[in-house]
Design an enzyme around this catalytic site. Structure first.
Site, PDB file in Angstrom:
ATOM      1  N   CYS A 113       0.809  -1.222   0.000  1.00  0.00           N
ATOM      2  CA  CYS A 113       0.000   0.000   0.000  1.00  0.00           C
ATOM      3  C   CYS A 113       0.844   1.274   0.000  1.00  0.00           C
ATOM      4  O   CYS A 113       0.336   2.359  -0.270  1.00  0.00           O
ATOM      5  CB  CYS A 113      -0.948   0.000   1.197  1.00  0.00           C
ATOM      6  N   HIS A 252      -3.380   6.975   2.682  1.00  0.00           N
ATOM      7  CA  HIS A 252      -3.771   5.690   2.090  1.00  0.00           C
ATOM      8  C   HIS A 252      -5.145   5.318   2.649  1.00  0.00           C
ATOM      9  O   HIS A 252      -5.393   5.436   3.853  1.00  0.00           O
ATOM     10  CB  HIS A 252      -2.732   4.624   2.459  1.00  0.00           C
ATOM     11  N   ASN A 282     -10.082  -0.303   0.010  1.00  0.00           N
ATOM     12  CA  ASN A 282      -8.617  -0.240   0.026  1.00  0.00           C
ATOM     13  C   ASN A 282      -8.097  -0.777  -1.308  1.00  0.00           C
ATOM     14  O   ASN A 282      -8.250  -1.967  -1.609  1.00  0.00           O
ATOM     15  CB  ASN A 282      -8.122  -1.088   1.201  1.00  0.00           C
TER      16      ASN A 282
END
Ligand code: UT7
Length: 330
Positions: A113, A252, A282
């Site tokens: 990520c 994020h 996500n």
């Protein structure tokens, strides 16, 4: 020579996977998912739609908006944990060719990520060293291909999509990316991993589920909040920038509660914090450029405005960046 963040682009697949859909697949509820994560829905790529296809769509937008001639692009970096092919060829090389970019340096970057922040750091370093002038960085993920849809601890979180940015050389210091922090700690590797299929795998045969992600969600959550908070505080302090000077805090998009905890620690106001987790979930390496694209397309991102990026992911890895937008707003 400095590196400037010239443009942004994004792509999301049309298929929506809602919390209601997930209720039919695993033992969960819309209420639980929304309360614990802030997610309502996520996008899922078509069966024949690859990570590179999504990356190409995002990249085309970023290139067009940059005003830079594609033939002047001399490097392509793709941050992904769901490449078209594990090992080789790189998704970046496939994207470059699909874009008609000839003979460019192209490679993938694996930082989960945090991948987009790492890619930004790579672009900055190549440009400031004088080795490259225009670097296309892409975060693209088909996480649905590596998600176990029988595991309620992970499948409620992840979605597909892509974002891209053009980073270019400039002599104008006011346009320059100010600073980028990146870090890692492999001793936490088991918190979030795809345990099978690599040379560290204990399996001697590749199963269909070889690359499924496994996550110790709650432990990851706690380390994420702790690490992100100290990292963003450090990058602001080191650069003598007050959090109030940040126009857009672009974290994020893993979990609304993580974003809120870090934002609160910095005393960020609601209007400073960019949120897309509700509609996209996500999307790992794609989440930050997708979120930047969101504020760009809604007319909220204007030339010269300061963005603070921060990310956390498997590795474990983390990173933050202080980035003035050096493109034209709409
Ligand atoms: O992007 C890279 C980094 N990744 C992250 O930052 C993700 C970090 N982690 C998280 O976002 C959260 O930890 C999750 C959303 C994954 C889980 O939320 P949590 O508040 O940490 O829940 P938990 O794992 O502590 O589980 C609490 C309860 C458990 O039940 P019991 O033992 O209390 O009876 C779980 O079994 O919630 C249960 N549970 C669920 N219930 C309904 C776990 N997943 C679900 C679910 N639906 N999907």
């Amino acid at each position: 020579m400095y590196a400037a963040f010239r443009s942004i682009g994004s792509y999301v697949p049309s298929k929506i996977l809602s919390n209601a859909d997930l209720e039919k697949m695993v033992d969960t509820s819309d209420e639980w998912i929304f309360k614990r994560t802030g997610i309502k829905e996520r996008r899922i790529a078509a069966i024949d739609e690859t990570t590179s296809d999504m990356g190409v769509n995002a990249a085309k937008q970023a290139i067009e908006r940059s005003g830079i001639n594609p033939s002047d692009i001399d490097m392509v970096v793709c941050a992904t944990i769901s490449p078209d092919y594990f090992c080789m060829p790189s998704t970046a090389a496939i994207i470059a060719t699909k874009l008609g970019l000839e003979k460019v340096t192209a490679f993938d970057l694996s930082a989960a990520c945090t991948g987009f922040v790492y890619a930004l750091g790579v672009a900055k370093a190549f440009i400031e060293s004088g080795m490259k002038k225009n670097v296309l960085i892409i975060g693209a993920e088909k996480l649905s291909a590596i998600t176990d849809y029988t595991d309620r601890g992970t499948c409620i979180l992840f979605g597909d999509g892509a974002g891209a940015a053009l980073i270019s050389a400039t002599t104008d210091k006011s346009e320059a990316i100010i600073d980028i922090h990146t870090g890692s700690d492999g001793s936490y590797a088991d918190l979030l991993m795809s345990p099978n299929g690599g040379s560290g795998s204990v399996h001697d045969d590749l199963e269909a589920s070889a690359c499924f992600m496994k996550m110790k969600g709650n432990e990851t959550f706690k380390v994420a909040v702790r690490t992100l908070t100290s990292d963003v505080v450090a990058i602001l302090e080191e650069n003598k920038i007050d959090a109030s000077a940040v126009k857009h805090f672009v974290p994020h998009q893993a979990n609304y509660r993580i974003i809120k905890a870090v934002g609160d620690a910095l005393n960020m106001k609601e209007e400073q914090v960019v949120l897309t987790v509700e509609k996209y979930g996500n999307t790992s390496g794609a989440s930050i450029p997708m979120a930047i694209n969101d504020i760009y397309e809604s007319g909220r991102l204007q030339n010269g405005e300061l963005m603070l990026l921060d990310a956390f992911g498997g590795g474990l890895t983390w990173g933050s960046a202080l980035v003035p937008f050096a493109g034209k707003g709409i």
